[in-house]
Design a protein around this motif. Structure first.
Motif, mmCIF file in Angstrom:
data_model
loop_
_atom_site.group_PDB
_atom_site.id
_atom_site.type_symbol
_atom_site.label_atom_id
_atom_site.label_comp_id
_atom_site.label_asym_id
_atom_site.label_seq_id
_atom_site.Cartn_x
_atom_site.Cartn_y
_atom_site.Cartn_z
ATOM 1 N N LYS A 38 -73.931 140.598 -12.852
ATOM 2 C CA LYS A 38 -75.315 140.210 -13.159
ATOM 3 C C LYS A 38 -75.378 139.721 -14.600
ATOM 4 O O LYS A 38 -74.575 140.133 -15.447
ATOM 5 C CB LYS A 38 -76.288 141.367 -12.928
ATOM 6 C CG LYS A 38 -75.987 142.622 -13.687
ATOM 7 C CD LYS A 38 -77.173 143.571 -13.554
ATOM 8 C CE LYS A 38 -76.814 145.007 -13.766
ATOM 9 N NZ LYS A 38 -76.236 145.769 -12.771
ATOM 10 N N SER A 76 -68.912 152.975 -12.739
ATOM 11 C CA SER A 76 -68.425 151.664 -12.318
ATOM 12 C C SER A 76 -69.518 150.633 -12.601
ATOM 13 O O SER A 76 -70.655 150.999 -12.936
ATOM 14 C CB SER A 76 -68.062 151.685 -10.834
ATOM 15 O OG SER A 76 -69.247 151.715 -10.082
ATOM 16 N N THR A 77 -69.172 149.353 -12.444
ATOM 17 C CA THR A 77 -70.127 148.308 -12.833
ATOM 18 C C THR A 77 -71.459 148.445 -12.097
ATOM 19 O O THR A 77 -72.502 148.100 -12.640
ATOM 20 C CB THR A 77 -69.542 146.902 -12.572
ATOM 21 O OG1 THR A 77 -69.081 146.860 -11.230
ATOM 22 C CG2 THR A 77 -68.393 146.585 -13.504
ATOM 23 N N LYS A 78 -71.423 148.981 -10.868
ATOM 24 C CA LYS A 78 -72.698 149.058 -10.140
ATOM 25 C C LYS A 78 -73.620 150.167 -10.674
ATOM 26 O O LYS A 78 -74.805 150.191 -10.351
ATOM 27 C CB LYS A 78 -72.462 149.189 -8.625
ATOM 28 C CG LYS A 78 -71.774 150.434 -8.189
ATOM 29 C CD LYS A 78 -71.686 150.467 -6.664
ATOM 30 C CE LYS A 78 -71.116 151.772 -6.133
ATOM 31 N NZ LYS A 78 -70.221 152.543 -6.998
ATOM 32 N N ASP A 79 -73.073 151.063 -11.503
ATOM 33 C CA ASP A 79 -73.927 152.087 -12.126
ATOM 34 C C ASP A 79 -74.673 151.572 -13.350
ATOM 35 O O ASP A 79 -75.505 152.278 -13.926
ATOM 36 C CB ASP A 79 -73.077 153.288 -12.584
ATOM 37 C CG ASP A 79 -72.311 153.913 -11.432
ATOM 38 O OD1 ASP A 79 -72.935 154.121 -10.378
ATOM 39 O OD2 ASP A 79 -71.097 154.179 -11.581
ATOM 40 N N ASP A 134 -77.321 149.540 -15.314
ATOM 41 C CA ASP A 134 -78.599 148.892 -15.043
ATOM 42 C C ASP A 134 -78.793 147.623 -15.873
ATOM 43 O O ASP A 134 -79.367 146.652 -15.385
ATOM 44 C CB ASP A 134 -79.755 149.866 -15.328
ATOM 45 C CG ASP A 134 -79.698 151.074 -14.405
ATOM 46 O OD1 ASP A 134 -79.656 150.864 -13.175
ATOM 47 O OD2 ASP A 134 -79.648 152.220 -14.896
#
Ligand code: AMP
Length: 506
Positions: free
Chosen positions: A357, A328-331, A333
């Protein structure tokens, strides 16, 4: 000095080469005047001279019919395909059916295959590199869009062999960019490479674990790139002009070339300015012989509105690739931008919103692919102290045609490569000595909607009753994403002869 293997980014609009020098530094190879890129344009002038790169670009406006540009999009495509038909509408040079269910292009009353066109550009890049490095260059790692199929990859290999340039390895453009970002930094990161170049869009999600670069999923659209942004702008200009004057400029190649040139410049200027004038004097004449000008204005807002569907399409592909990767997008970096078209501010804004981000400025958008190719080339040398391991994937499923035109997938989309699979077939009639199989690549359940890679015929089968002989077929996709097939008789262990034919689709 030992003859190095160079890295070549063979782009739709521009190509670029790099090399790792003795001390381990990567250097881009400069062209005359300090430019690092060479336009991927080939032309023949009215005296019959061949022009490649800047020389070809310079005379493009005056000689559009004999100037081949953007032809990477035609590589490995059947003449009937949508891509080819669409290109025929916009290109001033002629695009005709070739002998191998592919296309040929014309310049200076001569016919060129896409292998030959690619060879001209590769040859120019090689010559520039040889002159700069003061030694002959005979080997290169060449990059291709991740979304290139087997057939398109083969064309690049063949192009190299036409000019005695050994293409030691083909690697994917986004994978190369990740090498430029991560080699030698002891990194542990998951990155997204968003690569929007002149002609193609690719996105890959890559896990970097020090020296191991593992592609988790890839996707793309080989018909989405800067050229399409230009086309939207051109279309708007033509419509506006036709509305004001009743004249359709599309049939006038010289006028179209002037509009194309200014459209691209305007698009680029709008990445740093809010408003740009679009003026072309004496574009045509009225029936009474009065000169007419184009006098318009473009704002960044208007450009964004006109091209929003193109950016949407790229983000839909990003979303699908993210799902395919199981992340998912939070994985993620870092989001790395590659390709000149990513300089458009709205592209960056939309990515910022999507991933929560801003994209990183970790690689140079025009240079990362060539730099990564050079790093990989260097890692293949015997005496290297830089070993990297690439674990890549295939962009679309590879499989065979079943009865009724259904597609039976042997490797699924995003299957890791290198990879091999076996399949057992049995003879279906008495004394059958040959078995033919049509192989396709694509994600559709009907072969008619996928790309045909070829028809493979296995001969020398033991003559026996129907169903009595088995044929073990091995599908091998190498690290470059190129398929080879072989067959053997499991009862005797005997290998059969395999021939491949690329025939017309359906
Ligand atoms: P590449 O294949 O990476 O060289 O990308 C070239 C494409 O990027 C062309 O379509 C250019 O028009 C486009 N491009 C280059 N610079 C900019 C810029 N500043 N803003 C928007 N597009 C750009």
């Amino acid at each position: 000095m030992k003859e190095p293997i160079i890295g070549i980014d063979l782009g739709t609009t521009n190509s670029c080469a790099a090399v790792v020098e003795g001390d381990g530094d990567v250097k881009l190879i400069p062209y005359k005047g300090g430019e690092y890129t060479i336009p991927s344009i080939f032309a023949i002038d009215d005296k019959g001279n061949e022009l490649i790169g800047y020389e070809a670009k310079r005379q493009w406006q005056l000689n559009p019919r004999n100037t081949i540009y953007g032809a990477k999009r035609l590589v490995g495509r059947p003449f009937q395909s949508d891509v080819v038909q669409q290109m025929r509408k916009v290109a001033a040079y002629s695009i005709r059916p070739g002998a191998r269910n592919d296309v040929v292009v014309d310049a200076g009353k001569r016919e060129f295959t896409l292998q030959e066109f690619s060879a001209k550009v590769l040859g120019k890049v090689r010559d520039v590199a040889s002159a700069h490095l003061k030694q002959p260059i005979r080997r290169a790692v060449v990059t291709v869009p991740a979304y290139f199929n087997d057939r398109q990859r083969q064309v690049v290999k063949e192009a190299g062999s036409l000019i005695d340039l050994e293409v030691v390895r083909i690697i994917n453009e986004p994978t190369a960019a990740s090498l430029a970002y991560g080699v030698g930094k002891g990194m542990n990161k998951t990155v997204v490479i968003y690569d929007l170049g002149g002609g193609t869009f690719d996105v890959s999600i890559i896990e970097i674990r020090d020296r191991v670069f593992e592609v988790k999923a890839t996707g793309g659209d080989i018909f989405l790139g800067g050229i399409d942004f230009d086309d939207v702008l051109i279309h708007h200009v033509l419509k506006d002009f036709a509305g004001k004057t009743g004249i359709d400029l599309a049939a006038d190649p010289v006028a179209m070339q002037r509009i194309k040139d200014l459209a691209e410049r305007t698009k680029i200027d709008l990445s740093s300015r809010e408003e740009v004038a679009f003026n072309i004097p004496f574009i045509t004449m009225t029936a009474q012989g009065q000169p007419l000008n184009i006098e318009m204005k473009f704002t960044r807002k208007l450009l964004e509105q006109l091209t929003s569907q193109l950016v949407d399409r790229s983000l839909q592909i990003v979303a699908r690739v993210l799902v395919d990767s199981g992340l998912s997008t939070k994985d993620i970096d870092e989001v790395l931008l590659v390709g000149g078209q990513t300089r458009m501010p709205v592209v960056q804004d939309r990515l910022t919103r999507f991933f929560g981000k801003p994209p990183s400025k970790g690689v140079h958008p025009d240079e990362a692919v060539a730099v990564g190719a050079a790093l990989y080339a260097h890692s293949l040398e015997d005496d290297t102290n830089l070993r990297v391991q690439l674990l890549d994937v295939i962009p679309m499923a590879i499989g065979l045609e079943k009865a009724g035109g259904a597609f039976h997938s042997v490797f699924s989309r995003n299957a890791a490569i290198p990879n091999a699979k076996q399949l057992l077939a049995t003879t279906s009639f008495d004394h059958q000595t040959e078995l033919a199989m049509r192989i396709f690549q694509g994600d559709h359940e009907l072969v008619a909607n996928n790309d045909m890679l070829g028809e493979f015929t296995f001969s020398g089968i033991r003559a026996d009753r129907a169903g009595a002989v088995q044929v073990e077929i091995t599908f091998d996709v190498n690290i470059e994403g190129i398929l080879t097939m072989r067959a053997r008789d499991p009862a005797t262990g005997r290998e059969m002869t395999t021939t491949v034919r690329v025939t017309s689709q359906n």
